[in-house]
Design an enzyme around this catalytic site. Structure first.
Site, short mmCIF file in Angstrom:
data_model
loop_
_atom_site.label_atom_id
_atom_site.label_comp_id
_atom_site.label_asym_id
_atom_site.label_seq_id
_atom_site.Cartn_x
_atom_site.Cartn_y
_atom_site.Cartn_z
CB SER A 44 -0.94 0.02 1.21
OG SER A 44 -0.22 -0.15 2.41
CG ASP A 339 -3.84 5.45 6.86
OD1 ASP A 339 -2.67 5.16 7.22
OD2 ASP A 339 -4.35 4.97 5.83
CG HIS A 342 -0.77 3.73 4.62
ND1 HIS A 342 -2.04 3.34 4.99
CD2 HIS A 342 -0.19 2.67 4.01
CE1 HIS A 342 -2.23 2.09 4.60
NE2 HIS A 342 -1.12 1.66 4.01
#
Length: 376
Positions: A44, A339, A342
């Site tokens: 991600s 978040d 990340h």
């Protein structure tokens, strides 16, 4: 035939280093590429939208506000797990591209895989992916499958412009890796389910599987023609808000970080061994994400928070996902974390700059810039 000749001419100009125009919506400028294309593999931290095209309710997707809130002009989610650009984007920008190459599944869905794969590259990165196929199985494109997708892309490239042109292109292009964090989350979660600590045997087996799979991915890409590898190691995942919130003090999980440090050392040894003994002509730059986090003073870098999520809810902003209606910090450039897991756009930018600009303490044996400029 006219289309194929045009593509071949464009490939030749890029491989020879001719300046290529890239237009950012708000700024028209010339970008001089230092490599002809980029091929991105990872999780991600690298994903630019592949997961948006995967089926299943459990697939992690950054397809809702506030993701993408700081992307130029659009401010809309694009599949990046960031308020704006991610690490892959900033590595690409440092190398003369407008941003990361587009996601493989997006390109396939829009029938744009060729010539995009030839003229700029492709991102195969997938949120939730691990080095191991078993990590978050069924909800992502694991590393081994990402490599298989590249192989299938190469078949189409060969058919369009010919194997010789593709071979020259790949030998000069950058193959960027950023993967591994999810394997450590999964390993820790499994131990917690069993209510036990890892034994030396557990750790040895875990490292062995990770290194074996990583070696297989690099070796396969090398056999297909890749020569330049930019590899970002695993950072201190024990310090992300998702992990900190489990600690009553909000401190880092030192045991998890020590586990990561051991793997990073093994990865460094793997790459040195492959380059020296097994894969002639392989060049690499190993970016030390772990060391960058450990040796960079966040407050000196302008961050007011290095332990809490900008977008989330509850304690440390880590007790809720970043979704519409979540609590949003006022100054996103001053938070290290976007978040629960990340980095923010600014944090991603700073790390990518460190890997590129030749800060020897954060790259071995050469920087990303030196790697890009290395003859092949």
């Amino acid at each position: 035939m006219g289309y194929e000749l045009a593509v071949k001419a464009l490939v030749a100009s890029i491989v020879l280093g001719v300046a290529v125009a890239g237009v950012e919506p708000s700024k028209k400028m010339m970008w001089r590429r230092q490599v002809p294309a980029m091929y991105v593999f990872g999780d991600s931290t690298m994903d630019v939208g592949n997961n948006n095209y995967l089926p299943g309710e459990e697939v992690p997707r950054a397809d809702k506000p506030y993701y993408g809130i700081d992307l130029p002009d659009s401010g809309k989610p694009t599949g990046r797990f960031s308020n704006g650009y991610n690490v892959a984007d900033f590595v690409a920008r440092n190398l003369g591209f407008e941003k990361s190459p587009r996601a493989y599944l997006e390109l396939k869905a829009r029938s744009h895989l060729i010539p995009s794969a030839i003229t700029s590259g492709v991102s195969y990165a997938s949120a939730g992916a691990g080095i191991l196929d078993s990590t978050n199985a069924g909800g992502n494109i694991p590393l081994s499958q990402q490599v298989r997708l590249f192989r299938s892309t190469m078949v189409e490239m060969d058919a369009t412009v010919g194997p010789q042109a593709v071979s020259r292109l790949l030998s000069k292009s950058l193959f960027l890796f950023g993967v591994g964090s999810n394997d450590f989350f999964a390993f820790a979660t499994e131990l917690a389910k069993r209510n036990r600590s890892a034994t030396q045997g557990d750790v040895a087996a875990f490292y062995g599987s990770l290194i074996s799979n990583y070696s297989a991915a690099i070796t396969e890409l090398y056999k297909l023609g890749a020569r330049k590898f930019g590899i970002i190691n695993v950072g201190p995942v024990g310090c992300v808000p998702r992990v900190r919130v489990l600690n009553a003090t909000g401190g880092c999980a030192d045991g998890m970080n020590q586990l990561v440090a051991g793997f990073d050392a093994a990865l460094e040894s793997l790459l040195a061994g492959l380059a020296a003994n097994k894969l002639p002509g392989l060049a690499y730059s190993l970016a030390d994400s772990f060391g960058f986090a450990a040796r960079t003073d966040p407050h000196a870098a302008g961050f007011v928070s290095d332990d809490s999520a900008c977008c989330g809810g509850g304690r440390l902003g880590a007790e809720a996902d970043c979704l519409p209606g979540a609590t949003l910090c006022a100054d996103r450039d001053r938070f290290l974390f976007w978040d629960r897991v990340h980095p923010t756009q600014r944090a991603a930018m700073l790390s990518a700059e460190a890997y590129y600009d030749g800060q020897a303490q954060f790259t071995k044996p050469i920087s990303f810039k030196q790697l890009a400029q290395k003859s092949s």
